[in-house]
Design an enzyme around this catalytic site. Structure first.
Site, mmCIF file in Angstrom:
data_model
loop_
_atom_site.group_PDB
_atom_site.id
_atom_site.type_symbol
_atom_site.label_atom_id
_atom_site.label_comp_id
_atom_site.label_asym_id
_atom_site.label_seq_id
_atom_site.Cartn_x
_atom_site.Cartn_y
_atom_site.Cartn_z
ATOM 1 N N HIS A 1 -5.624 -3.898 -1.169
ATOM 2 C CA HIS A 1 -5.491 -2.766 -2.093
ATOM 3 C C HIS A 1 -5.570 -3.203 -3.553
ATOM 4 O O HIS A 1 -5.643 -2.357 -4.446
ATOM 5 C CB HIS A 1 -4.171 -2.031 -1.853
ATOM 6 C CG HIS A 1 -4.193 -1.132 -0.663
ATOM 7 N ND1 HIS A 1 -4.572 0.188 -0.732
ATOM 8 C CD2 HIS A 1 -3.893 -1.375 0.640
ATOM 9 C CE1 HIS A 1 -4.489 0.732 0.476
ATOM 10 N NE2 HIS A 1 -4.083 -0.196 1.324
ATOM 11 N N LYS B 1 -12.212 -0.593 0.669
ATOM 12 C CA LYS B 1 -11.397 0.225 -0.237
ATOM 13 C C LYS B 1 -12.118 0.346 -1.581
ATOM 14 O O LYS B 1 -13.035 1.124 -1.708
ATOM 15 C CB LYS B 1 -9.999 -0.367 -0.343
ATOM 16 C CG LYS B 1 -9.221 -0.253 0.990
ATOM 17 C CD LYS B 1 -7.847 -0.789 0.901
ATOM 18 C CE LYS B 1 -7.023 -0.518 2.146
ATOM 19 N NZ LYS B 1 -7.639 -0.774 3.440
ATOM 20 N N SER C 1 0.791 -1.227 0.000
ATOM 21 C CA SER C 1 0.000 0.000 0.000
ATOM 22 C C SER C 1 0.826 1.281 0.000
ATOM 23 O O SER C 1 0.345 2.323 -0.446
ATOM 24 C CB SER C 1 -0.937 0.006 1.204
ATOM 25 O OG SER C 1 -0.208 -0.043 2.417
#
Length: 433
Positions: free
Chosen positions: A249, A278, A215
């Site tokens: 992610h 996310k 990330s």
């Protein structure tokens, strides 16, 4: 009296954090979001609209409208009318909360349907949702690691993985340098040859764990190579080698159809962990794996057994997000994400900034200086841009950066405005004595 002593202790620790540069500062409170019509209507912008600005965020501290460049909502689905409507409908039918943990009375039909959808999306037999991705990692790894397990982890794995390993009672722990496949193979080869000294626990099982997308950098783990290396040595351990990836992610932001690092590397690990908080724009984490693994975790994983799940309405919203992701609209949003990311990366390179190129929408601007990072973050803020600076000790000295995150709800106008501000910062910096 004891509280006064604790207050003094906490105050001193806060001062230490500030002195080390590790204090995160005061949280910025978003009070309102202004949306252009195309976002409000759940579509992508026309060419003319793309030249203008996308959503703007108003802070409680002032009346200025800010461009948000540090959000994980990569596909913009948190603001999608279909996702919002699904959550609203869920509240009407099921109320605002589950009222209990899953095995008592907290399992609702939307939970079950979401798990089926996630399992199918990832081509797995079964899935299980948790309250958050962090809770998923903490709930899964200790359950699969025992006193005869060797854990092998990438150096830059997420904090949740680090803490889950600490919580576990493994026989051994090995860390390989970031993305160093030669070192991963050396570790497995060494233990295959009987590295354990006299009196040490026998290694029966190996668990290799990695982030899918890292990330802070936006780079990815070569899961195809990791799986191949593990297969090469798994017969040397009585209980084999289990591969685990946390692709929080990656899912919804990486790969042609948004299936993350597995899709991008054309491979599949044994156990995949991801999030709905996310790219899917909602809340909660999940694991997909074989049915026996999931059935076992439902019985013994404390972060599942003793913690309420996401709400039924959140489960319906997440299901709506997966439906969009699997549609033509989802493919269009993913394609737009790649286009905007490339435009921004190319712009950074043309301006002379250092970045880590790649298709993932996390785009770091590598500054390599703590003071310059702080100056640039402040300059961006003064010009209506919210971004996150990463300084030592969050990152090693010399690796200081600003992490920009591209979203499908950004416009070409947004990207070009950001690049113009960065260009002006360079000119301003050069003109200073």
């Amino acid at each position: 009296m004891s509280l006064e002593q604790l207050n003094a202790y906490c105050t001193s620790k806060l001062a230490e954090l500030k002195e080390r540069g590790a204090h995160k500062g005061v949280e910025k409170v978003i009070a309102q979001i202004t949306l252009p019509d195309w976002v409000r209507n759940g579509r992508l912008p026309t060419p003319a609209e793309d030249e203008n600005f996308g959503p703007r965020y108003l802070l409680a501290s002032d009346e200025k409208a800010y461009l948000l460049m540090n959000s994980n909502s990569y596909l913009g689905l948190a603001l999608h009318p279909k996702v919002i409507a699904a959550e609203e409908e869920g509240v009407k039918h099921f109320g605002t909360g589950p009222g209990a943990v899953r095995f008592i009375s907290g399992t609702y039909q939307p939970h079950v349907e979401l798990e089926k959808r996630l399992a199918a999306f990832h081509g797995r037999a079964s899935a299980m949702i948790y309250s958050a991705a962090y809770a998923t990692v903490m709930g899964v790894l200790p359950a699969l690691i025992d006193e005869h397990t060797l854990v092998v982890s990438d150096q830059l794995n997420h904090n949740s993985i680090i803490n889950a390993i600490r919580l576990s009672h493994s026989a051994k722990k090995e860390i390989y340098p970031h993305l160093d496949m030669a070192e991963l193979e050396r570790i497995l080869s060494t233990y295959s040859s009987g590295r354990n000294a006299a009196g040490e626990p026998e290694i029966k099982r190996v668990l290799v764990i990695t982030d899918g997308i890292f990330s802070m950098r936006g780079d990815y783990a070569p899961l195809d190579k990791i799986v191949a290396i593990c297969r090469k040595y798994e017969q040397n351990f009585a209980e084999g080698i289990i591969t685990v990836a946390d692709d929080s992610h990656g899912v919804g932001a990486f790969g042609q159809t948004g299936r993350g690092t597995e899709e991008y590397t054309r491979s599949q690990v044994d156990i995949l962990i991801a999030t709905m908080g996310k790219a899917l724009g909602v809340n909660g984490g999940y694991i997909v794996a074989s049915a026996p693994v999931i059935d076992y975790l439902r019985q013994i994983s404390p972060f599942y057994v003793y913690s309420n799940p996401i709400t039924p309405s959140e489960a319906l919203a997440a299901t709506g997000s997966v439906e969009i992701l699997e549609s033509k609209e989802g493919l269009a949003r993913l394609a737009r994400l790649r286009e905007l990311t490339a435009r921004f990366e190319n712009g950074l390179t043309e301006l002379g900034f250092e970045t880590i190129p790649g298709e993932h929408p996390v785009t770091p601007l590598v500054v390599r200086d703590t003071q310059q990072t702080a100056l640039l973050i402040e300059y961006l803020f003064q010009n209506g841009i919210l971004a996150t600076g990463l300084n030592y000790p969050v990152v090693p000295k010399g690796d200081e950066e600003i992490r920009f995150q591209i979203n499908a709800n950004h416009t070409i106008g947004d990207i070009d405005y950001l690049l113009s501000v960065l260009k002006n910062f360079l000119a301003h910096s050069r003109s200073r004595p």
